[in-house]
Scaffold this motif. Structure first.
Motif, PDB file in Angstrom:
ATOM      1  N   LEU A 154       0.827  -1.202   0.000  1.00  0.00           N
ATOM      2  CA  LEU A 154       0.000   0.000   0.000  1.00  0.00           C
ATOM      3  C   LEU A 154       0.863   1.253   0.000  1.00  0.00           C
ATOM      4  N   GLY A 157       2.754   1.788  -3.292  1.00  0.00           N
ATOM      5  CA  GLY A 157       1.914   2.317  -4.358  1.00  0.00           C
ATOM      6  C   GLY A 157       1.662   3.806  -4.221  1.00  0.00           C
ATOM      7  N   LEU A 158       1.353   4.242  -3.011  1.00  0.00           N
ATOM      8  CA  LEU A 158       1.091   5.664  -2.780  1.00  0.00           C
ATOM      9  C   LEU A 158       2.339   6.507  -3.039  1.00  0.00           C
ATOM     10  N   THR A 160       4.957   5.724  -4.891  1.00  0.00           N
ATOM     11  CA  THR A 160       5.350   5.668  -6.299  1.00  0.00           C
ATOM     12  C   THR A 160       4.520   6.609  -7.154  1.00  0.00           C
ATOM     13  N   GLN A 161       3.207   6.638  -6.911  1.00  0.00           N
ATOM     14  CA  GLN A 161       2.326   7.433  -7.765  1.00  0.00           C
ATOM     15  C   GLN A 161       2.356   8.911  -7.409  1.00  0.00           C
ATOM     16  N   TYR A 162       2.443   9.242  -6.114  1.00  0.00           N
ATOM     17  CA  TYR A 162       2.289  10.642  -5.718  1.00  0.00           C
ATOM     18  C   TYR A 162       3.606  11.317  -5.339  1.00  0.00           C
ATOM     19  N   ALA A 302      -1.138   3.507  -6.971  1.00  0.00           N
ATOM     20  CA  ALA A 302      -1.746   3.871  -5.693  1.00  0.00           C
ATOM     21  C   ALA A 302      -2.963   3.010  -5.394  1.00  0.00           C
ATOM     22  N   GLY A 305      -1.927  -0.498  -4.448  1.00  0.00           N
ATOM     23  CA  GLY A 305      -1.522  -0.577  -3.044  1.00  0.00           C
ATOM     24  C   GLY A 305      -2.707  -0.576  -2.110  1.00  0.00           C
ATOM     25  N   LEU A 306      -3.717   0.252  -2.411  1.00  0.00           N
ATOM     26  CA  LEU A 306      -4.915   0.322  -1.573  1.00  0.00           C
ATOM     27  C   LEU A 306      -5.664  -1.004  -1.569  1.00  0.00           C
TER      28      LEU A 306
END
Length: 486
Positions: A154, A157-158, A160-162, A302, A305-306
């Motif tokens: 999670l 993912g957050l 990496t994307q943001y 993201a 990951g969620l």
């Protein structure tokens, strides 16, 4: 509150919890960011897997040396050294400019983790030797272990994307600093438990080199067939190195990394075999499900990951349930139950389809597998470490962690090769789905094998009371059973 030696059990538990969360998180936090890491640094498809293998192999291969060093030179000292190296390597990995830089940083992280993980677990065993405090402490440890592995996806993912893929490395730096502060304040600098002899560095090198070559040979079966001279030679050299490791352990004049007689203890042997298969299945599942969500269903980093959050919550719930049931149910029963639940979840994962969705293909098996995995964590640690003499707890801790990390690397290599073979040369969503489904189904088979080992090898009442011990407090499973009957 402090004990007589100046240690603060609460701060010790907090430090160990942060350490275990960080080490476990680092095994999974990079998974979602692998496509962005490849694009950012120019990794090839085959080279990218070494971002995972470099960490898992050095971690698993050097854990026994880390356990011996903790016993020989002092657990607090080795813990602080490992934390410092881990934090520095994480910082350098985030600054990497070439593929080799990141792989080297991941390997250095593994070396740091190999020092700090067994030292932390041995400190936990020493600080909470028996009774309900030990059950609660291992419950916290297992929950943080599970949460780190599950929430790593999670968080990865957050970030990496943001932010950037580099933050999957940078995130460890503040956690290492926090653990260092807690360890300095809360852990007493006790005397080493094993003062004679020097750790067997040659054995550690042979074991790590052998496992690395073994994984290397399996991973390259996508280029060279299993029966090709290249693969056969690589695997033969790997087996020779591992055989040399066993020979060195039997004949060395130094302190061996692991006393081979320790495996005569059915609890130690069974728990580590169980842990190796579980590690193989879990690492592969994280990898396949993450890729299924992104490359087959087209989910972003993201959101991917969620989508792992239900698994994380299931693991935490299973860990809490294991603590409550630990007062009444013997550890072997928890291992069998947890293993069967996780295997069922993985078999359910094996039914994924190219036209699937999160609610129909991922949510249900995630919750079921998460609860099952959480049930396994604390019991396997208690079985593997409670039945050994105090001067070997560092070794037993390192052995248990090593079996899981080596299993993770071998499992990912073997199941990944099988999935790639099923996928073929045309990487359409349908072909990728078939490969990932096969890998997840094989993971379920590994878990069933782990359950059979628990039933065949482990005693119903836990570790045998006849293993070498110098203190009756170490007989945890018997105490747990008595506590549950009061």
């Amino acid at each position: 509150m402090t004990n007589g030696s100046g240690a603060r059990p609460g701060l010790t538990l907090a430090a160990v919890a942060v350490v275990q969360f960080m080490v476990s998180l680092d095994l999974s936090v990079v998974n979602v960011g692998l496509p962005q890491i490849a694009a950012g640094l120019g990794f090839s498809a085959a080279g990218l897997t070494w971002v995972i293998h470099a960490y898992a192999l050095t971690f698993g291969g050097l854990l026994l040396l880390g356990g011996k060093a903790a016993d020989r030179y002092g657990r607090k000292r080795v813990l602080l050294l490992g934390l410092s190296l881990f934090g520095l390597a994480s910082l350098l990995g985030g600054l990497a400019q070439e593929p080799g830089h990141l792989v080297a940083a991941r390997a250095a992280q593994g070396i740091g983790a190999a020092a700090l993980a067994p030292a932390a677990l041995a400190l936990l065993t020493e600080t909470f030797p028996t009774g309900k405090p030990r059950i609660r402490a291992f419950g916290v440890w297992s929950a943080m272990n599970a949460a780190g592995g599950a929430l790593g996806v999670l968080l990865g993912g957050l970030l990496t994307q943001y932010a950037s893929w580099r933050w999957v490395m940078f995130v460890n730096v503040p956690m290492a600093a926090c653990a260092l502060a807690l360890a300095r304040r809360g852990i007493a600098a006790g005397p080493p438990t094993a003062r004679d002899g020097r750790p067997d560095v040659l054995g550690a090198v042979l074991a790590t080199a052998g496992m690395t070559l073994l994984v290397f040979g399996v991973v390259r079966t996508d280029q060279y067939a299993w029966t090709s001279p290249v693969t056969l030679t690589t695997l033969a050299v790997a087996v020779a190195l591992l055989a040399a490791f066993v020979y060195v352990e039997r004949t060395t004049t130094r302190e061996p990394l692991v006393r081979l007689g320790l495996f005569a203890n059915r609890s130690v042997a069974g728990a580590n075999a169980y842990n190796l298969l579980v590690g193989a299945a879990m690492a592969s599942a994280f990898y396949f499900v993450s890729l299924y969500l992104q490359q087959v269903l087209g989910t972003g980093p993201a959101l991917t990951g969620l989508m792992f959050l239900p698994f994380a919550l299931g693991v935490i719930a299973g860990s809490v349930l294991a603590v409550k049931l630990g007062y009444r149910i013997v550890p072997r029963t928890l291992l069998v139950t947890g293993g069967l639940l996780t295997a069922t979840g993985f078999a359910w994962f094996g039914l994924i389809s190219p036209n699937g969705a999160f609610t129909t293909d991922v949510l249900g098996p995630s919750v079921l597998a998460g609860i099952g995995f959480g049930l396994c964590l604390a019991p396997v640690v208690s079985i593997a470490t409670a039945g050994v003499a105090p001067h070997e707890t560092g070794t037993a801790s390192g052995l248990l962690n090593s079996s899981r990390q080596i299993g993770a690397s071998l499992g990912l290599a073997a199941l990944g090769a099988a999935a790639h073979h099923r996928t073929g040369r045309t990487a359409t969503p349908e072909a990728l789905n078939d490969g990932y489904a096969l890998g997840l189904t094989l993971g379920a088979a590994l878990l069933v094998a782990a359950v059979l080992i628990a039933l065949a090898v482990l005693r119903r009442t836990g570790p045998s009371p006849q293993v070498e011990q110098t203190d009756d407090r170490d007989r945890l499973p018997a105490r747990l059973t008595k506590a549950g009957n009061r």
